[in-house]
Motif scaffolding. Structure first.
Motif, PDB file in Angstrom:
ATOM      1  N   ASN A  26       3.175  65.022  25.177  1.00 40.07           N
ATOM      2  CA  ASN A  26       2.967  66.454  25.358  1.00 40.07           C
ATOM      3  C   ASN A  26       2.188  67.262  24.782  1.00 40.07           C
ATOM      4  O   ASN A  26       1.859  68.389  25.308  1.00 40.07           O
ATOM      5  CB  ASN A  26       4.588  66.935  25.395  1.00 40.07           C
ATOM      6  CG  ASN A  26       5.629  66.347  26.509  1.00 40.07           C
ATOM      7  OD1 ASN A  26       5.253  65.584  27.473  1.00 40.07           O
ATOM      8  ND2 ASN A  26       6.877  66.064  25.794  1.00 40.07           N
ATOM      9  N   ILE A  27       1.918  66.856  23.732  1.00 40.11           N
ATOM     10  CA  ILE A  27       0.908  67.743  22.734  1.00 40.11           C
ATOM     11  C   ILE A  27      -0.375  67.213  22.902  1.00 40.11           C
ATOM     12  O   ILE A  27      -1.254  68.022  23.193  1.00 40.11           O
ATOM     13  CB  ILE A  27       1.602  67.775  21.258  1.00 40.11           C
ATOM     14  CG1 ILE A  27       3.102  68.247  21.017  1.00 40.11           C
ATOM     15  CG2 ILE A  27       0.708  68.528  20.177  1.00 40.11           C
ATOM     16  CD1 ILE A  27       3.277  69.818  21.697  1.00 40.11           C
ATOM     17  N   LEU A  28      -0.802  65.931  22.508  1.00 40.25           N
ATOM     18  CA  LEU A  28      -2.080  65.550  22.852  1.00 40.25           C
ATOM     19  C   LEU A  28      -2.326  65.010  24.213  1.00 40.25           C
ATOM     20  O   LEU A  28      -3.567  64.968  24.388  1.00 40.25           O
ATOM     21  CB  LEU A  28      -2.163  64.375  21.596  1.00 40.25           C
ATOM     22  CG  LEU A  28      -2.305  64.550  20.355  1.00 40.25           C
ATOM     23  CD1 LEU A  28      -2.442  63.491  19.405  1.00 40.25           C
ATOM     24  CD2 LEU A  28      -2.802  65.817  19.942  1.00 40.25           C
ATOM     25  N   ALA A  81     -12.668  68.271  24.063  1.00 41.21           N
ATOM     26  CA  ALA A  81     -13.882  69.039  24.707  1.00 41.21           C
ATOM     27  C   ALA A  81     -13.976  70.514  24.198  1.00 41.21           C
ATOM     28  O   ALA A  81     -15.235  71.140  24.514  1.00 41.21           O
ATOM     29  CB  ALA A  81     -13.442  69.097  26.379  1.00 41.21           C
ATOM     30  N   ASP A  82     -12.972  71.229  23.842  1.00 43.48           N
ATOM     31  CA  ASP A  82     -13.122  72.584  23.502  1.00 43.48           C
ATOM     32  C   ASP A  82     -12.298  72.813  22.311  1.00 43.48           C
ATOM     33  O   ASP A  82     -10.953  72.792  22.361  1.00 43.48           O
ATOM     34  CB  ASP A  82     -12.566  73.446  24.573  1.00 43.48           C
ATOM     35  CG  ASP A  82     -12.512  74.935  24.530  1.00 43.48           C
ATOM     36  OD1 ASP A  82     -12.352  75.385  23.657  1.00 43.48           O
ATOM     37  OD2 ASP A  82     -12.838  75.569  25.550  1.00 43.48           O
ATOM     38  N   TYR A  83     -12.939  73.406  21.078  1.00 46.71           N
ATOM     39  CA  TYR A  83     -12.354  73.473  19.984  1.00 46.71           C
ATOM     40  C   TYR A  83     -11.516  74.496  19.951  1.00 46.71           C
ATOM     41  O   TYR A  83     -10.280  74.522  19.512  1.00 46.71           O
ATOM     42  CB  TYR A  83     -13.474  73.576  19.019  1.00 46.71           C
ATOM     43  CG  TYR A  83     -13.001  73.769  17.420  1.00 46.71           C
ATOM     44  CD1 TYR A  83     -12.722  72.763  16.830  1.00 46.71           C
ATOM     45  CD2 TYR A  83     -12.896  75.092  16.814  1.00 46.71           C
ATOM     46  CE1 TYR A  83     -12.336  72.865  15.283  1.00 46.71           C
ATOM     47  CE2 TYR A  83     -12.470  75.044  15.777  1.00 46.71           C
ATOM     48  CZ  TYR A  83     -12.383  74.155  14.806  1.00 46.71           C
ATOM     49  OH  TYR A  83     -11.716  74.341  13.596  1.00 46.71           O
ATOM     50  N   GLU A  84     -11.917  75.806  20.506  1.00 46.80           N
ATOM     51  CA  GLU A  84     -10.870  76.758  20.414  1.00 46.80           C
ATOM     52  C   GLU A  84      -9.738  76.844  21.366  1.00 46.80           C
ATOM     53  O   GLU A  84      -8.667  77.191  20.970  1.00 46.80           O
ATOM     54  CB  GLU A  84     -11.774  78.202  20.930  1.00 46.80           C
ATOM     55  CG  GLU A  84     -13.001  78.708  19.988  1.00 46.80           C
ATOM     56  CD  GLU A  84     -12.256  79.106  18.660  1.00 46.80           C
ATOM     57  OE1 GLU A  84     -11.114  79.517  18.542  1.00 46.80           O
ATOM     58  OE2 GLU A  84     -12.867  78.829  17.360  1.00 46.80           O
ATOM     59  N   ALA A  85      -9.859  75.948  22.682  1.00 45.67           N
ATOM     60  CA  ALA A  85      -8.770  75.616  23.357  1.00 45.67           C
ATOM     61  C   ALA A  85      -7.806  75.028  22.735  1.00 45.67           C
ATOM     62  O   ALA A  85      -6.486  75.192  22.781  1.00 45.67           O
ATOM     63  CB  ALA A  85      -9.147  75.209  24.582  1.00 45.67           C
ATOM     64  N   LEU A  90      -2.575  74.160  20.044  1.00 46.15           N
ATOM     65  CA  LEU A  90      -1.851  74.076  18.904  1.00 46.15           C
ATOM     66  C   LEU A  90      -0.814  74.988  18.282  1.00 46.15           C
ATOM     67  O   LEU A  90       0.154  74.944  17.922  1.00 46.15           O
ATOM     68  CB  LEU A  90      -2.777  73.353  17.497  1.00 46.15           C
ATOM     69  CG  LEU A  90      -3.361  71.901  17.900  1.00 46.15           C
ATOM     70  CD1 LEU A  90      -4.223  71.763  16.921  1.00 46.15           C
ATOM     71  CD2 LEU A  90      -2.370  70.810  18.160  1.00 46.15           C
ATOM     72  N   SER A  91      -1.655  76.257  18.039  1.00 42.20           N
ATOM     73  CA  SER A  91      -0.960  77.505  17.796  1.00 42.20           C
ATOM     74  C   SER A  91       0.280  77.699  18.778  1.00 42.20           C
ATOM     75  O   SER A  91       1.384  78.132  18.272  1.00 42.20           O
ATOM     76  CB  SER A  91      -1.912  78.452  17.600  1.00 42.20           C
ATOM     77  OG  SER A  91      -2.864  78.552  16.660  1.00 42.20           O
ATOM     78  N   GLY A  92       0.117  77.471  19.990  1.00 36.15           N
ATOM     79  CA  GLY A  92       1.235  78.048  20.919  1.00 36.15           C
ATOM     80  C   GLY A  92       2.240  77.093  20.870  1.00 36.15           C
ATOM     81  O   GLY A  92       3.247  77.326  21.319  1.00 36.15           O
ATOM     82  N   HIS A  93       2.133  76.024  20.297  1.00 37.42           N
ATOM     83  CA  HIS A  93       3.340  75.000  20.103  1.00 37.42           C
ATOM     84  C   HIS A  93       3.680  75.049  18.568  1.00 37.42           C
ATOM     85  O   HIS A  93       4.563  74.053  18.442  1.00 37.42           O
ATOM     86  CB  HIS A  93       2.914  73.582  20.349  1.00 37.42           C
ATOM     87  CG  HIS A  93       2.619  73.273  22.074  1.00 37.42           C
ATOM     88  ND1 HIS A  93       1.511  73.573  22.643  1.00 37.42           N
ATOM     89  CD2 HIS A  93       3.432  73.007  22.983  1.00 37.42           C
ATOM     90  CE1 HIS A  93       1.601  73.566  23.860  1.00 37.42           C
ATOM     91  NE2 HIS A  93       2.838  72.953  24.013  1.00 37.42           N
ATOM     92  N   GLY A  94       3.486  75.940  17.823  1.00 35.81           N
ATOM     93  CA  GLY A  94       3.796  76.298  16.642  1.00 35.81           C
ATOM     94  C   GLY A  94       3.546  75.088  15.566  1.00 35.81           C
ATOM     95  O   GLY A  94       4.225  74.703  14.438  1.00 35.81           O
ATOM     96  N   LEU A  95       2.401  74.269  15.829  1.00 34.75           N
ATOM     97  CA  LEU A  95       1.946  73.419  14.886  1.00 34.75           C
ATOM     98  C   LEU A  95       1.155  73.978  13.897  1.00 34.75           C
ATOM     99  O   LEU A  95       0.127  74.608  13.986  1.00 34.75           O
ATOM    100  CB  LEU A  95       1.401  72.185  15.730  1.00 34.75           C
ATOM    101  CG  LEU A  95       2.004  71.395  16.906  1.00 34.75           C
ATOM    102  CD1 LEU A  95       1.205  70.331  17.766  1.00 34.75           C
ATOM    103  CD2 LEU A  95       3.078  70.526  16.007  1.00 34.75           C
TER     104      LEU A  95
END
Length: 130
Positions: A26-28, A81-85, A90-95
């Protein structure tokens, strides 16, 4: 000399298989693949489209770290593929993660921990190269 074709798999230790599988799916976004019926629990995941794999092995030994993100400790790296994405995801999942967009390596890096404190590096082309 050996004629090495490339990496086949990386194996890491986990304590809670369901929790680890949820993280890697789900995360990776890795796809679980069939695993032989070993006499110990675990799971296999495909990494990319070239046959590389990640193997999760449930183990109760004393080999796991307890500290935070140490970028110089043993880890495995996945190219994104996309660093900012990746940062946004990760931020959106609180990691928690450690970002190195201008790493001396020549590529942008993000380091994070899985639920068992295995260190994962995500890396990508720098924005000006993408």
């Amino acid at each position: 000399m050996l004629a090495i074709d490339g990496y086949h798999h990386v194996s890491i230790l986990v304590t809670d298989l369901a929790r680890a599988k949820a993280f890697y799916k789900n995360i990776l976004g890795l796809k679980e693949i069939p695993r032989p019926p070993f006499d110990f629990p675990g799971a296999w995941f495909a990494v990319g489209e070239n046959g590389q794999q990640l193997h999760l092995i449930v183990h109760d030994g004393e080999t796991r770290r307890a500290g935070g993100i140490d970028t110089r400790d043993g880890h495995f790296a996945l190219r994104v593929a996309d660093y900012e994405a990746a940062i946004d995801w990760l931020s959106g999942h609180g990691l928690k993660y450690r970002a190195k967009p201008d790493s001396i390596t020549g590529f942008a890096q993000i380091f994070l921990l899985d639920p068992d404190h295995n260190i994962i590096e995500l890396n990508a082309l720098r924005a000006e190269e993408a």
